[in-house]
Design a protein around this motif. Structure first.
Motif, PDB file in Angstrom:
ATOM      1  N   THR A 111      29.843-155.399 -57.399  1.00  0.00           N
ATOM      2  CA  THR A 111      30.016-154.040 -57.906  1.00  0.00           C
ATOM      3  C   THR A 111      30.133-153.996 -59.427  1.00  0.00           C
ATOM      4  N   ARG A 112      29.780-155.082 -60.116  1.00  0.00           N
ATOM      5  CA  ARG A 112      29.837-155.052 -61.574  1.00  0.00           C
ATOM      6  C   ARG A 112      28.419-155.001 -62.148  1.00  0.00           C
ATOM      7  N   ASP A 113      28.343-154.608 -63.426  1.00  0.00           N
ATOM      8  CA  ASP A 113      27.055-154.523 -64.127  1.00  0.00           C
ATOM      9  C   ASP A 113      26.039-153.654 -63.400  1.00  0.00           C
ATOM     10  N   VAL A 114      26.522-152.562 -62.809  1.00  0.00           N
ATOM     11  CA  VAL A 114      25.589-151.661 -62.144  1.00  0.00           C
ATOM     12  C   VAL A 114      24.846-150.854 -63.207  1.00  0.00           C
ATOM     13  N   PRO A 115      23.643-150.380 -62.923  1.00  0.00           N
ATOM     14  CA  PRO A 115      22.884-149.601 -63.918  1.00  0.00           C
ATOM     15  C   PRO A 115      23.391-148.161 -63.986  1.00  0.00           C
ATOM     16  N   TRP A 116      24.163-147.839 -65.012  1.00  0.00           N
ATOM     17  CA  TRP A 116      24.684-146.481 -65.160  1.00  0.00           C
ATOM     18  C   TRP A 116      23.581-145.544 -65.656  1.00  0.00           C
ATOM     19  N   ALA A 117      23.570-144.346 -65.123  1.00  0.00           N
ATOM     20  CA  ALA A 117      22.558-143.360 -65.508  1.00  0.00           C
ATOM     21  C   ALA A 117      22.854-142.822 -66.902  1.00  0.00           C
ATOM     22  N   THR A 118      21.853-142.810 -67.772  1.00  0.00           N
ATOM     23  CA  THR A 118      21.996-142.262 -69.112  1.00  0.00           C
ATOM     24  C   THR A 118      20.751-141.439 -69.443  1.00  0.00           C
ATOM     25  N   GLY A 119      20.868-140.632 -70.507  1.00  0.00           N
ATOM     26  CA  GLY A 119      19.718-139.881 -70.983  1.00  0.00           C
ATOM     27  C   GLY A 119      19.079-138.997 -69.922  1.00  0.00           C
ATOM     28  N   GLU A 120      17.758-139.091 -69.801  1.00  0.00           N
ATOM     29  CA  GLU A 120      17.029-138.261 -68.850  1.00  0.00           C
ATOM     30  C   GLU A 120      17.415-138.580 -67.409  1.00  0.00           C
ATOM     31  N   ALA A 121      17.746-139.847 -67.134  1.00  0.00           N
ATOM     32  CA  ALA A 121      18.158-140.233 -65.785  1.00  0.00           C
ATOM     33  C   ALA A 121      19.456-139.530 -65.407  1.00  0.00           C
ATOM     34  N   LEU A 122      20.387-139.407 -66.357  1.00  0.00           N
ATOM     35  CA  LEU A 122      21.645-138.722 -66.100  1.00  0.00           C
ATOM     36  C   LEU A 122      21.404-137.231 -65.857  1.00  0.00           C
ATOM     37  N   GLN A 123      20.538-136.634 -66.651  1.00  0.00           N
ATOM     38  CA  GLN A 123      20.230-135.218 -66.454  1.00  0.00           C
ATOM     39  C   GLN A 123      19.582-134.988 -65.090  1.00  0.00           C
ATOM     40  N   ALA A 124      18.704-135.903 -64.679  1.00  0.00           N
ATOM     41  CA  ALA A 124      18.066-135.779 -63.366  1.00  0.00           C
ATOM     42  C   ALA A 124      19.088-135.920 -62.251  1.00  0.00           C
ATOM     43  N   LEU A 125      20.049-136.826 -62.422  1.00  0.00           N
ATOM     44  CA  LEU A 125      21.090-137.015 -61.414  1.00  0.00           C
ATOM     45  C   LEU A 125      21.953-135.767 -61.291  1.00  0.00           C
ATOM     46  N   GLU A 126      22.338-135.185 -62.430  1.00  0.00           N
ATOM     47  CA  GLU A 126      23.155-133.982 -62.398  1.00  0.00           C
ATOM     48  C   GLU A 126      22.404-132.835 -61.734  1.00  0.00           C
ATOM     49  N   ALA A 127      21.107-132.711 -62.017  1.00  0.00           N
ATOM     50  CA  ALA A 127      20.304-131.649 -61.405  1.00  0.00           C
ATOM     51  C   ALA A 127      20.199-131.864 -59.898  1.00  0.00           C
ATOM     52  N   ALA A 327      30.153-151.797 -69.148  1.00  0.00           N
ATOM     53  CA  ALA A 327      29.156-152.866 -69.263  1.00  0.00           C
ATOM     54  C   ALA A 327      29.913-154.178 -69.135  1.00  0.00           C
ATOM     55  N   ASP A 328      30.271-154.539 -67.895  1.00  0.00           N
ATOM     56  CA  ASP A 328      31.215-155.630 -67.633  1.00  0.00           C
ATOM     57  C   ASP A 328      30.879-156.914 -68.386  1.00  0.00           C
ATOM     58  N   SER A 329      29.695-157.461 -68.124  1.00  0.00           N
ATOM     59  CA  SER A 329      29.340-158.757 -68.703  1.00  0.00           C
ATOM     60  C   SER A 329      29.259-158.698 -70.219  1.00  0.00           C
ATOM     61  N   ARG A 330      28.743-157.608 -70.749  1.00  0.00           N
ATOM     62  CA  ARG A 330      28.639-157.462 -72.208  1.00  0.00           C
ATOM     63  C   ARG A 330      30.032-157.473 -72.843  1.00  0.00           C
ATOM     64  N   ILE A 331      30.964-156.735 -72.250  1.00  0.00           N
ATOM     65  CA  ILE A 331      32.321-156.683 -72.793  1.00  0.00           C
ATOM     66  C   ILE A 331      32.981-158.055 -72.709  1.00  0.00           C
ATOM     67  N   GLU A 332      32.852-158.695 -71.547  1.00  0.00           N
ATOM     68  CA  GLU A 332      33.459-160.021 -71.386  1.00  0.00           C
ATOM     69  C   GLU A 332      32.893-161.016 -72.386  1.00  0.00           C
ATOM     70  N   ARG A 333      31.605-160.936 -72.622  1.00  0.00           N
ATOM     71  CA  ARG A 333      30.979-161.838 -73.592  1.00  0.00           C
ATOM     72  C   ARG A 333      31.518-161.579 -75.002  1.00  0.00           C
ATOM     73  N   ASP A 334      31.617-160.319 -75.388  1.00  0.00           N
ATOM     74  CA  ASP A 334      32.081-159.977 -76.732  1.00  0.00           C
ATOM     75  C   ASP A 334      33.554-160.343 -76.946  1.00  0.00           C
ATOM     76  N   LEU A 335      34.358-160.244 -75.885  1.00  0.00           N
ATOM     77  CA  LEU A 335      35.790-160.518 -76.015  1.00  0.00           C
ATOM     78  C   LEU A 335      36.138-161.974 -75.739  1.00  0.00           C
ATOM     79  N   GLY A 336      35.134-162.761 -75.328  1.00  0.00           N
ATOM     80  CA  GLY A 336      35.386-164.172 -75.062  1.00  0.00           C
ATOM     81  C   GLY A 336      36.048-164.431 -73.723  1.00  0.00           C
ATOM     82  N   LEU A 337      35.835-163.558 -72.741  1.00  0.00           N
ATOM     83  CA  LEU A 337      36.398-163.752 -71.403  1.00  0.00           C
ATOM     84  C   LEU A 337      35.380-164.478 -70.533  1.00  0.00           C
ATOM     85  N   ASP A 338      35.855-165.331 -69.630  1.00  0.00           N
ATOM     86  CA  ASP A 338      34.915-166.129 -68.839  1.00  0.00           C
ATOM     87  C   ASP A 338      34.349-165.381 -67.644  1.00  0.00           C
ATOM     88  N   GLY A 339      34.891-164.216 -67.298  1.00  0.00           N
ATOM     89  CA  GLY A 339      34.350-163.440 -66.182  1.00  0.00           C
ATOM     90  C   GLY A 339      34.651-164.034 -64.820  1.00  0.00           C
TER      91      GLY A 339
END
Length: 377
Positions: A111-127, A327-339
């Protein structure tokens, strides 16, 4: 010809299930899943202990050497098999999760690093959701039973600061450009994450006391501050030391783009003054509880602390919010966490309230360029 000393071992914590008429092997850490045949299952079974290529060749005489090598290569690439030199090697992440694997481990990584809807995809989801409300209404937000006996309760009329704070709490999505006072951030961290004292168990274990409850007194949560617009604090990513009430700089710089990237592309949070990323140090809980049910307590701990954070921010007249779109993996990488031993779970943010007051959903800025969690920020 396989190198001497190379062995194959089935990856711990694999999950198999039927989906759309196919047998699927799912390796949750890499999030790879593949439809497999009974032969692949037989190879995994044979590799429950490290096996050399020669041993597998003897165990599966119906395959040519080339075919078996191809199968092993495919299963290694998918993450189902570990290719090692010698009969032993470093334990994989499933082994680190101990008795929590595969149940809690599968849920966490799947359940981590799922593709969150943004931009046009988010607008389509809301519609799409707006349209669905008309043809397929959502479940009722409250439940009524068939009981014939009800007791009407008196409404609470007691006034007080605590009641006012509870009633005033909202999720803010618009913020003033004014800088957040460092004193306000300090009080937020202290009252939400800070150590209030220490106690010792009968066995001599030293445990911290905090303002929120924690299963077994484990307090697995750590706080990482992404400070973008705090008066008197250089922008950057910090670790909060709850026993010393201090911020430890991990990485300089934190922009609106970083916040949007970390928070699943939610552009309305990019102008927040600071975001607190909550991680969990799982060995603190593993040490006491072997049952995977204890993973629930870790998630509940995050909820307890987050509500405290939001109420403290509300009492200070600030604009708090919380989100699990990360953005689980991105945050863990930036903060130096091993995940694996320390994982990202939740985020709470804050800003100064805008002069216009509370707005549930701010209007989209014209021409906004959306970012996705896997892009640099």
């Amino acid at each position: 010809m396989s190198p001497v000393g190379v062995t194959y071992l089935a990856t711990s914590g694999l999950v198999c299930y039927w989906q759309d008429g196919a047998l699927v092997v799912h390796e949750p850490v890499s999030q790879t899943r593949h439809s497999v045949t009974p032969v692949a299952i037989a190879i995994l079974h044979a590799c429950r202990e490290p096996q050399s290529f020669a041993a597998l060749r003897s165990a599966f005489p119906g395959f040519t050497a080339a075919t078996l090598r191809r199968l092993l290569a495919q299963m290694t690439a998918s993450g189902a098999l570990q290719r090692r030199r010698g009969p032993s090697g470093a334990p994989d992440s499933a082994s680190s999760w101990g008795q929590w694997s595969p149940v809690a481990r599968f849920f966490h990584y799947a359940t981590r690093d799922v593709p969150w809807a943004t931009g046009e995809a988010l607008q389509a989801l809301e519609a799409a959701l707006d349209e669905r409300v008309q043809r397929d209404p959502p479940p009722s937000p409250v439940k009524s039973t068939s009981s014939r006996h009800t007791v009407a309760l008196p409404h609470a009329h007691r006034e007080g600061e605590f009641r006012s704070v509870l009633l005033e709490r909202r999720t803010w999505r618009a913020f003033s450009p004014a800088r957040l006072p460092l004193t306000a951030l300090a009080e937020l961290l202290d009252l939400s994450f800070g150590v209030r004292g220490w106690v010792r168990t009968e066995g001599g274990e030293r445990l911290p006391l905090k303002t929120s409850p924690s299963g077994g007194g484990r307090h697995p949560l750590e706080a990482y501050v992404v400070a973008r617009n705090v008066r008197g604090l250089p922008a950057g990513r910090y670790h909060y030391a709850p026993d010393r009430h201090a911020l430890e700089l991990l990485r300089g710089g934190a922009t609106a783009r970083v916040l949007e990237t970390y928070l699943g592309g939610q552009w309305w949070y990019r102008s927040a003054a600071a975001v607190v990323i909550m991680s969990a140090v799982l060995p603190r809980v593993w040490w006491r509880y072997e049952t995977p049910r204890a993973y629930r307590s870790v998630l509940l701990d995050a909820g307890h602390v987050c509500q405290t954070f939001c109420l403290v921010a509300t009492s200070l007249g600030l604009a708090p919010f919380c989100t699990m779109a990360l953005a689980d993996s991105r945050i863990e990488r930036d903060l130096g966490l091993d995940g694996v031993h320390e994982v990202v779970l939740y985020a709470a943010g804050v800003g100064v309230r805008p002069a216009s007051g509370y707005v549930q959903w701010p209007a989209r800025p014209p021409g906004r360029t959306y970012v996705s969690p896997d892009r640099d920020g």
